[in-house]
Motif scaffolding. Structure first.
Motif, PDB file in Angstrom:
ATOM      1  N   TYR A 100       4.199  23.438 -30.905  1.00  0.00           N
ATOM      2  CA  TYR A 100       3.782  22.263 -31.661  1.00  0.00           C
ATOM      3  C   TYR A 100       2.357  22.464 -32.173  1.00  0.00           C
ATOM      4  N   ARG A 101       1.993  21.665 -33.135  1.00  0.00           N
ATOM      5  CA  ARG A 101       0.659  21.774 -33.715  1.00  0.00           C
ATOM      6  C   ARG A 101      -0.191  20.594 -33.254  1.00  0.00           C
ATOM      7  N   ILE A 102      -1.455  20.867 -33.082  1.00  0.00           N
ATOM      8  CA  ILE A 102      -2.381  19.825 -32.646  1.00  0.00           C
ATOM      9  C   ILE A 102      -3.571  19.767 -33.589  1.00  0.00           C
ATOM     10  N   ARG A 103      -4.199  18.618 -33.614  1.00  0.00           N
ATOM     11  CA  ARG A 103      -5.489  18.493 -34.290  1.00  0.00           C
ATOM     12  C   ARG A 103      -6.510  18.066 -33.240  1.00  0.00           C
ATOM     13  N   CYS A 104      -7.613  18.791 -33.201  1.00  0.00           N
ATOM     14  CA  CYS A 104      -8.617  18.500 -32.169  1.00  0.00           C
ATOM     15  C   CYS A 104      -9.416  17.266 -32.544  1.00  0.00           C
ATOM     16  N   GLY A 105      -9.777  16.515 -31.555  1.00  0.00           N
ATOM     17  CA  GLY A 105     -10.628  15.340 -31.737  1.00  0.00           C
ATOM     18  C   GLY A 105     -12.083  15.759 -31.748  1.00  0.00           C
ATOM     19  N   PRO A 106     -12.965  14.865 -31.345  1.00  0.00           N
ATOM     20  CA  PRO A 106     -14.381  15.218 -31.306  1.00  0.00           C
ATOM     21  C   PRO A 106     -14.678  16.290 -30.264  1.00  0.00           C
ATOM     22  N   ALA A 107     -15.903  16.794 -30.318  1.00  0.00           N
ATOM     23  CA  ALA A 107     -16.279  17.880 -29.406  1.00  0.00           C
ATOM     24  C   ALA A 107     -16.093  17.464 -27.963  1.00  0.00           C
ATOM     25  N   GLY A 108     -15.760  18.454 -27.158  1.00  0.00           N
ATOM     26  CA  GLY A 108     -15.519  18.172 -25.740  1.00  0.00           C
ATOM     27  C   GLY A 108     -14.684  19.295 -25.153  1.00  0.00           C
ATOM     28  N   LEU A 109     -13.844  18.942 -24.207  1.00  0.00           N
ATOM     29  CA  LEU A 109     -12.964  19.926 -23.589  1.00  0.00           C
ATOM     30  C   LEU A 109     -11.523  19.471 -23.758  1.00  0.00           C
ATOM     31  N   ALA A 110     -10.666  20.423 -24.036  1.00  0.00           N
ATOM     32  CA  ALA A 110      -9.230  20.122 -24.070  1.00  0.00           C
ATOM     33  C   ALA A 110      -8.628  20.731 -22.815  1.00  0.00           C
ATOM     34  N   ARG A 111      -8.119  19.878 -21.963  1.00  0.00           N
ATOM     35  CA  ARG A 111      -7.595  20.366 -20.692  1.00  0.00           C
ATOM     36  C   ARG A 111      -6.069  20.264 -20.706  1.00  0.00           C
ATOM     37  N   PHE A 112      -5.425  21.419 -20.771  1.00  0.00           N
ATOM     38  CA  PHE A 112      -3.965  21.457 -20.697  1.00  0.00           C
ATOM     39  C   PHE A 112      -3.596  21.555 -19.220  1.00  0.00           C
ATOM     40  N   GLU A 113      -2.978  20.530 -18.693  1.00  0.00           N
ATOM     41  CA  GLU A 113      -2.708  20.486 -17.247  1.00  0.00           C
ATOM     42  C   GLU A 113      -1.536  21.375 -16.851  1.00  0.00           C
ATOM     43  N   GLY A 114      -0.518  21.388 -17.648  1.00  0.00           N
ATOM     44  CA  GLY A 114       0.674  22.137 -17.285  1.00  0.00           C
ATOM     45  C   GLY A 114       1.888  21.486 -17.908  1.00  0.00           C
ATOM     46  N   VAL A 115       3.023  21.725 -17.301  1.00  0.00           N
ATOM     47  CA  VAL A 115       4.277  21.240 -17.877  1.00  0.00           C
ATOM     48  C   VAL A 115       5.010  20.393 -16.843  1.00  0.00           C
ATOM     49  N   ARG A 116       5.451  19.248 -17.279  1.00  0.00           N
ATOM     50  CA  ARG A 116       6.216  18.349 -16.418  1.00  0.00           C
ATOM     51  C   ARG A 116       7.689  18.684 -16.567  1.00  0.00           C
TER      52      ARG A 116
END
Lengths: 719, 274
Positions: A166-182
């Motif tokens: 899938y495609r994402i668009r990043c929000g404001p500066a910070g960290l993107a934390r991908f936790e895992g898969v449910r």
């Protein structure tokens, strides 16, 4: 100002994270499923019940077809269960591989506002294929899904992995934390259900966007000599090549600087003075205290509500200045400060320095707001944990279902039905029903004691009567024999009635208690407080609230907090940051060269009493012929302050009812309060010759750049 | 996108789903199973009553009702128990109907086929995973994708029907084999044996599953388990201590606040000016 600012701030449950979990405005109303266990669904329950009915009827009524039918269905059901059970351990050994791609290749850093493609591969090496699974990638809160699906269904086999793209668009500066898969698994009939979360944490920084500004400073070529990039003329005597002035010769002046023709004309020795050639340096002081990290609502209506932080705008400004300066090789320094200290990066140029600054900004942007009063003393100004409990529990149920299982994190039914939690530190604010819910053990103790004395008292009187051989106690004995059992009976009846009231009216409270216990156990184990931490977190609301905030911050879950304590105190004021900023500024002045620009991106509203150290530091900087600019962050969604001569923006015609609405009135009061604080601040700094600007507008970046340009072209900054 | 457009899209997707071959195949399977059920019941002389389970089943199929299979089973149980030997006043022993007839087996196959088909159909068109009470609407991801249904799955289903019926017959014969103990009635003895067998299987499976789960537990889960055990044993004492500690902390804070009035004055001044 659009909509009601303050009323939205109070609605702590209307946040994007909470919208994802659909908690609703009334907390503890709905149950939150998701704890990892092998669950017999309602479909399976009804089927099993029907099969058992058939089998019982067949056996009891001697019906061979019924018995045979019951056995057939039961055996098939048992086989489905066993098949599901046997394949479950493979679910816990699933592997997750994740890649984030831009248009060309896999990347390790993201950029604000840019789009990326996320590819997740789910595989395992077990021999048995998995049951039917629905894998859902846990989307970070800092990004927005554009297209594609974060879900994939199917059966995971050894050589046939499942893939999510899938495609994402990043929000404001910070960290993107991908936790895992449910992972949700079920059999094909939907009888059995199991939830598991495959932890595969990937944290990618979202660096501030470096888009070219439309208002790049224009440079006019004034001299024939082209200086190296980053070096600018400064109209003070120095060792440059452009003539600045002529003066009388002084002993010690180098002979090569003597202007011979002028000396011959005037009949005395005249020396040439040259301009100084120095780099122009800019130091950005970025406020990262809680006051700029607290999210505030913005948006045209309640449906389009969007939450933003004042810090986002500050980081945007800082990144813009960094980029512009880097493009013309000027030196830029960075100082990040909050109420506890400052982090200083000396002015420098180059891509390594710029990347370092951007990383620092991204890391700072990822931090969440925590009320300053909570850290100081954890006194009554702490946040009520019930504000955050539904959100934190929903998130924990999604990401840590294995730690909320009843096998490892149980909630005894007696605790919720017969005892309840005391929650000592909030006892003064309890209502009657809440008090009843929390003090059930007291009622129970009262019953036992009444029964005890109802038994003991008559016995004591009988004993005394026998020992003293008197009949004077007879009327007392008679009274006690009648009254004591009646009192005990009345106490028991009253207690039972109150327990009944609590049982009927306390559904939400019991659910809250269960969530709190499970979350407290999780936090206690996670933050090393076990084994005594669980009981401590159940009793101490402030400690629990702080840990919940830490938990949410670590996982980059955005959350709102009440801005004011019940006593009306602003929870995010951080006057301690002013001396920290003043010290950092003095230090920068001490290390500064000829011409420096200090840009203070700091929230100093409503800190009038504490500004003295900063004003002194600014005076020091100005005394050394540096320039100072103050940029005040402004809460997103709040009407910007109007300058002199500008008419305030009309909020539209309001009906009389709307004017009398308490929420609207409170909003107006808040707006006025912010505006007055801004005007006071502006007055204070303008007196010193410091430009004050509001970061809500597009103006700050052009202003900083124009100041730099002034330093470059006009020479002496104080002239 | 407007609300009506949303509804149009949803109805189109629903139509498309219903016309998918997998959905159609399961629907046909269920209808065939209901027809066979009617035949089996008619053979038992139930006359028009034999149509009742089939009608309920058809109605549930048309409306994708999740309570359809239990209702079919209950109606079937009612009909068969009413037509059993005891209801007709016959008091026969188990030995008189020790071996099932072909129609009994067909009945089992038909019911199993209907139940299996109906539930799988529900997984395709309604939801396979339990609904989240927080969500107002069923997420399409909660359905099983019809594209995932393969021919292999249908073949396996076809093979499963006689296998499970055969296993039920074997179990039945096993139940008939042993003589009762302790002079208890034969019927009671059969029931007890079945109940004990089910309980034994459940207990062994449960113990094995829980042992397996404990051996594969992560360190966090183990820590949490130990903490939970400690708390369950000592929670009253711990609660009392911590209540006192919290009380002491708050009291100390209040005293600090009282002994430093400058803090209060400063705070009041700040608020007052603002």
């Amino acid at each position: 100002m659009t909509g009601s600012y303050l009323s939205r701030s109070r609605e702590a449950n209307q946040f994007c994270a909470e919208k994802r979990f659909e908690i609703g405005t009334i907390p503890f109303r709905k149950n939150i499923p998701g704890a990892e266990k092998i669950m017999l669904t309602s479909r399976g329950c009804w089927f099993l019940f029907s099969v058992l009915v058939i089998l019982s009827l067949g056996l009891l009524r001697l019906s061979l077809p019924l018995t045979l039918l019951g056995l057939t269905l039961l055996l098939w059901f048992a086989a489905q269960w066993l098949g599901f059970l046997v394949r479950l351990p493979g679910m816990r050994r699933l592997r997750v591989e994740r890649e984030v791609w831009d248009d060309r290749s896999a990347v390790a850093t993201l950029w604000a506002g840019q789009t990326f493609e996320v590819r997740v591969r789910l595989s395992h090496d077990g021999r048995l294929p998995s049951p039917h699974v629905l894998a859902t990638d846990c989307l970070p809160f800092a990004v927005e899904q554009l297209n594609g699906s974060i879900h994939v269904q199917g059966i995971v086999q050894a050589k046939k992995p499942l893939e999510i793209t899938y495609r994402i668009r990043c929000g404001p500066a910070g960290l993107a934390r991908f936790e895992g898969v449910r992972i949700q698994s079920a059999d094909w009939q939907g009888f059995f259900y199991h939830v598991h979360f495959v932890h595969a944490v990937v944290i990618l920084p979202i660096l501030p966007a470096l888009t070219p500004r439309a208002v790049q400073p224009t440079s006019l070529k004034r001299h024939n000599l082209l200086l190296p990039p980053g070096i600018h003329r400064f109209r003070r005597p120095g060792s440059g090549s452009e003539l600045l002035d002529l003066r009388d010769y002084l002993p010690g002046d180098p002979p090569k600087t003597i202007a011979w023709k002028v000396s011959a004309r005037r009949g005395r020795l005249i020396t040439k003075e040259f301009e100084s050639e120095v780099p122009v340096r800019c130091t950005l002081f970025v406020d990262t205290s809680s006051s700029v990290r607290v999210p505030t609502p913005a948006g045209a209506s309640s449906r389009q509500i969007r939450y933003g932080k004042a810090l986002d705008r500050l980081i945007d400004i800082a990144a813009g200045v960094l980029q512009t300066n880097a493009s013309i090789r000027d030196l830029t320094g960075l100082c990040l400060f909050d109420e506890y200290g400052a982090q200083y990066v000396a002015p420098d140029r180059g891509s390594v320095h710029r990347t370092k600054c951007l990383w620092l900004l991204a890391a700072v942007a990822a931090r969440s707001a925590i009320p300053s009063s909570s850290f100081e003393s954890r006194e009554g100004g702490g946040i009520d944990p019930d504000h955050l409990l539904p959100l934190a529990y929903s998130f924990a149920a999604e990401v840590y279902p294995e730690l909320l299982r009843s096998a490892v994190n149980s909630v005894p039914w007696a605790m919720t039905w017969l005892e309840g939690f005391s929650g000592y530190s909030r006892r003064l604010h309890l209502g009657l029903l809440e008090l009843l819910h929390r003090r059930k053990s007291t009622l129970r103790t009262l019953c036992w004691w009444t029964s005890f004395w109802a038994l003991i008292l008559p016995l004591c009187l009988l004993l005394m009567r026998a020992l003293m051989r008197t009949q004077a106690l007879d009327h007392w004995l008679l009274l006690v024999v009648f009254v004591a059992p009646l009192t005990a009976l009345a106490t028991w009846a009253g207690t039972l009635f109150l327990f009944g009231v609590d049982a009927v009216a306390g559904g939400g409270k019991r659910r809250r208690d269960r969530w709190r216990k499970q979350l407290a156990a999780l936090l206690s184990a996670r933050y090393g407080l076990a084994p005594g931490g669980l009981a401590m977190l159940l009793e101490d609301d402030d400690a629990f609230s702080l840990l919940v905030q830490r938990f949410l911050s670590e996982h980059q879950v955005p959350y709102t907090l009440p801005l004011y304590s019940p006593e009306g105190r602003y929870l995010f004021a951080a006057p301690q940051k002013v001396p920290v900023l003043a010290n950092a500024l003095v230090r920068a002045v001490g290390k500064g060269r000829d011409n420096e620009l200090f840009v203070l991106l700091a929230d100093l509203l409503e800190l009038d009493d504490a500004l003295d150290p900063l004003l002194r530091a600014v005076q020091v900087a100005l005394g050394r012929h540096h320039q100072v600019v103050l940029i005040c962050p402004w809460p997103p969604g709040l009407e910007r302050p109007h300058t002199q001569g500008e008419r305030p923006v009309s909020t539209g015609r309001l009906t009389p009812a709307a004017r009398l609405d308490p929420g609207h009135l409170e909003d107006q009061v808040t707006i006025q309060r912010f505006h007055r604080a801004y005007q006071r601040l502006r007055r204070m700094f303008t007196r010193l010759g410091v430009a004050v600007l509001c970061a809500a507008e597009e103006e700050p970046i052009p202003l900083i750049l124009s100041r730099l340009e002034r330093l470059r072209n006009l020479g002496r900054p104080y002239s | 996108m407007t609300l009506s457009e949303n509804q149009d899209q949803r109805s189109e997707a629903s139509q498309e789903l219903r016309s998918h071959p997998a959905v159609r195949n399961y629907m046909l399977l269920c209808l065939a199973a209901l027809f066979l059920l009617v035949v089996c019941l008619a053979e038992r002389g139930l006359e028009w009553w034999c149509l009742v389970p089939a009608l309920i089943g058809c109605l549930a199929l048309l409306t994708y009702w999740s309570h359809g299979p239990p209702l079919v089973l209950w109606s079937l149980a009612g009909l068969l128990s009413m037509s059993g030997p005891r209801s007709r006043g016959l008091h026969v022993g188990w030995w008189r109907f020790r071996m099932p007839t072909l129609m009994d087996l067909m009945l089992c196959v038909a019911v199993l086929a209907y139940v299996l088909g109906h539930y799988r159909l529900l997984s395709l068109v309604r939801h396979i995973f339990p609904l989240d009470p927080r969500r107002r609407r069923v997420d399409p991801a909660q359905r099983r994708s019809a594209a995932l249904v393969t021919g292999w799955e249908m073949a396996l289903l076809g093979a499963a029907l006689p296998v499970w019926t055969g296993l039920a017959v074997v179990t039945w014969v096993w139940m008939m084999d042993y003589a009762p103990l302790l002079d208890m009635p034969l019927e009671l003895w059969r029931v007890l044996r079945l109940v004990w067998a089910i309980l034994a299987v459940l207990a062994v499976t449960g113990i094995m599953a829980s042992y397996l789960r404990q051996t594969t537990a992560t360190p966090e889960e183990s820590l949490l388990y130990l903490q939970d055990q400690c708390w369950r044993q000592t929670h009253r004492a711990q609660s009392m201590f911590n209540r006192w500690l919290t009380w002491a902390r708050l009291r100390a804070q209040r005293r600090t606040c009282v002994s430093r009035p400058s803090l209060r004055i400063r705070e009041v001044r700040t608020r007052g000016q603002s």
